[in-house]
Design a protein around this motif. Structure first.
Motif, mmCIF file in Angstrom:
data_model
loop_
_atom_site.group_PDB
_atom_site.id
_atom_site.type_symbol
_atom_site.label_atom_id
_atom_site.label_comp_id
_atom_site.label_asym_id
_atom_site.label_seq_id
_atom_site.Cartn_x
_atom_site.Cartn_y
_atom_site.Cartn_z
ATOM 1 N N TYR A 58 0.841 -1.186 0.000
ATOM 2 C CA TYR A 58 0.000 0.000 0.000
ATOM 3 C C TYR A 58 0.878 1.238 0.000
ATOM 4 O O TYR A 58 1.738 1.401 0.862
ATOM 5 C CB TYR A 58 -0.900 0.018 1.235
ATOM 6 C CG TYR A 58 -1.793 1.237 1.313
ATOM 7 C CD1 TYR A 58 -2.858 1.407 0.436
ATOM 8 C CD2 TYR A 58 -1.568 2.233 2.265
ATOM 9 C CE1 TYR A 58 -3.674 2.532 0.506
ATOM 10 C CE2 TYR A 58 -2.374 3.350 2.346
ATOM 11 C CZ TYR A 58 -3.436 3.499 1.466
ATOM 12 O OH TYR A 58 -4.237 4.616 1.535
ATOM 13 N N THR A 168 -7.651 -2.318 0.174
ATOM 14 C CA THR A 168 -6.198 -2.239 0.081
ATOM 15 C C THR A 168 -5.606 -3.639 0.160
ATOM 16 O O THR A 168 -6.259 -4.584 0.579
ATOM 17 C CB THR A 168 -5.621 -1.368 1.219
ATOM 18 O OG1 THR A 168 -5.848 -2.016 2.483
ATOM 19 C CG2 THR A 168 -6.270 0.001 1.237
ATOM 20 N N LEU A 411 -7.256 4.411 -4.641
ATOM 21 C CA LEU A 411 -8.346 3.443 -4.644
ATOM 22 C C LEU A 411 -9.462 3.882 -5.577
ATOM 23 O O LEU A 411 -9.563 5.054 -5.944
ATOM 24 C CB LEU A 411 -8.903 3.264 -3.224
ATOM 25 C CG LEU A 411 -7.895 2.786 -2.177
ATOM 26 C CD1 LEU A 411 -8.505 2.828 -0.786
ATOM 27 C CD2 LEU A 411 -7.405 1.380 -2.502
#
Length: 432
Positions: A58, A168, A411
């Motif tokens: 991430y 994630t 995202l």
């Protein structure tokens, strides 16, 4: 979490709504003790080495959501001092133009928020005004629930932060964390990730274990007890155990805020201090929830020089300014957004307060913010410009969140905020 010593004074529904959530972390008191075993076996050096890799997979910002519980009065926080109708509606509690901290020709900051003005001027703080939900009810319970579900008109029951962390890759124990409370908000409700709740880093310890040996015994027993259980049980248990190990390492190391940052005393300052501490430790924070309560000001809101609102906002201003100072360059990987379930009525009531309303404001802070500007379409506060006496919401709060998710977290917002408007305000720079 109440942020000042001011007695809570709100409507009966508001008092009930401010009570702690009954949804406790699945890894409850029995598992919360399991911090020390891995620390005792691996040693602090090895534990800290693991922290370095906690963000693997991430690269987005840590999203910090600060919720003003009780319906904060956005027309006091960011008063429209250039709108004459504001003074007509609030003859006793309006912020005088001479006292407001000018943001532009129309808006100012409440004078108690003076520590935030340098952030606004430097471009790391943006304001969005006339923000709200698509189906306002003026009910604390209903509007809090809908704000944290963030999927109006759908059958989705999970919280939007649970969906965000679940989107994630390889989230670790601290990926979704509530700081300042031992119960998580509804926004973390769901099965996509195991959220973590703590009052503070230093108090996050094994209850009943008085030394390292006892801690190790409890941890070994807890791991053995959950071995072979279903994922619904083992995942929260493992999350709590791993998090407690990390907290033990950080507690041993201690913490001093950087760059001369000084946090105010109180729950909000403590929670933001621990957030900065965890961000800089690299424990894998992806979404953090922090509450600030006692904003249901139906009576005695106060003036521009003192009173309930002034005292509460003084803590907010000092705490947020200290947080940004403490983060330093780490602010480049943090975005903080403020939310509240609803705003307050445009017109003051007979008790020197304001009742439940609709449109509100949102602060957005961080290293990737296009700050120094008040965003959104201002509808005005004259009687013929309001929605049944309330400030209209011209920006859906999910538009703000969607932009953060897309530009700073990397995202796809549509999967996390279904049905959110496509409008984007240009609040943020895309993460490199």
């Amino acid at each position: 979490m109440t942020t000042t010593s001011t007695p809570t004074c709100g409507c009966p529904e508001g008092l009930a709504a401010m009570a702690p959530s009954r949804r406790a972390l699945l890894a409850g008191a029995s598992v919360l003790g399991a911090a020390g075993a891995t620390l005792a076996l691996a040693g602090p050096a090895e534990a800290m080495t693991r922290l370095t890799f906690a963000d693997a997979g991430y690269t987005g910002d840590t999203l910090v959501v600060l919720s003003f519980r009780g319906g904060i009065d956005g027309l006091s926080v960011v008063p429209p001092v250039g709108d004459p109708a504001y003074y007509t509606a609030r003859p006793s509690i309006a912020i005088p133009q001479s006292r407001g901290l000018a943001l532009d020709t129309r808006f100012a900051l409440h004078p108690a928020l003076a520590p935030l003005l340098p952030l606004y001027t430097a471009g790391s703080l943006a304001v969005v005004h006339a923000v709200g939900q698509p189906n306002p009810t003026r009910s604390h319970f209903t509007d809090m629930d809908e704000m944290e579900r963030a999927a109006p008109g759908s059958s989705i029951r999970t919280g939007w932060l649970d969906r965000m962390v679940g989107a994630t890759t390889t989230p670790g124990p601290f990926a979704g964390t509530t700081i300042g409370s031992t119960t998580a908000p509804r926004s973390f409700l769901g099965d996509l990730t195991s959220d973590l709740s703590m009052r503070s880093v230093d108090s996050f310890t094994l209850s009943g274990a008085w030394d390292a040996t006892e801690t190790a015994r409890w941890t070994t027993a807890l791991r053995a007890m959950h071995a072979g259980d279903a994922d619904a049980i083992t995942t929260p248990a493992r999350t709590a155990l791993d998090a407690l190990t990390t907290a033990g390492t950080l507690r041993t190391a201690g913490y001093t805020p950087a760059n001369g940052a000084t946090y105010p005393s109180g729950g909000l300052g403590d929670a933001l201090r621990d957030t900065a501490r965890l961000v800089k430790a690299g424990v894998g924070l992806r979404a953090v929830s922090i509450d600030s309560g006692n904003w249901d000001m139906h009576t005695d809101l106060g003036s521009s020089t003192g009173g309930w609102m002034f005292g509460q906002l003084s803590e907010v201003g000092k705490a947020l300014a200290a947080f940004m100072t403490d983060l330093g360059s780490a602010a480049d990987r943090v975005t903080l957004v403020t939310l509240s379930e609803f705003g307050r009525r445009v017109t003051e009531n007979g008790s020197g307060g304001v009742d439940h309303g609709y449109g509100n404001f949102s602060f957005v802070l961080g290293g990737g913010v296009n700050g120094g500007k008040v965003y959104g379409t201002w509808p005005g506060v004259a009687p013929d410009q309001t929605q049944a006496g309330d400030l209209k919401a011209t920006t859906d709060y999910r538009s703000v969140l969607a932009e953060v998710l897309e530009k700073r977290c990397g995202l796809t917002a549509s999967g996390i905020l279904p049905g959110a408007p496509s409008e984007r305000l240009g609040l943020l720079r895309a993460k490199a």
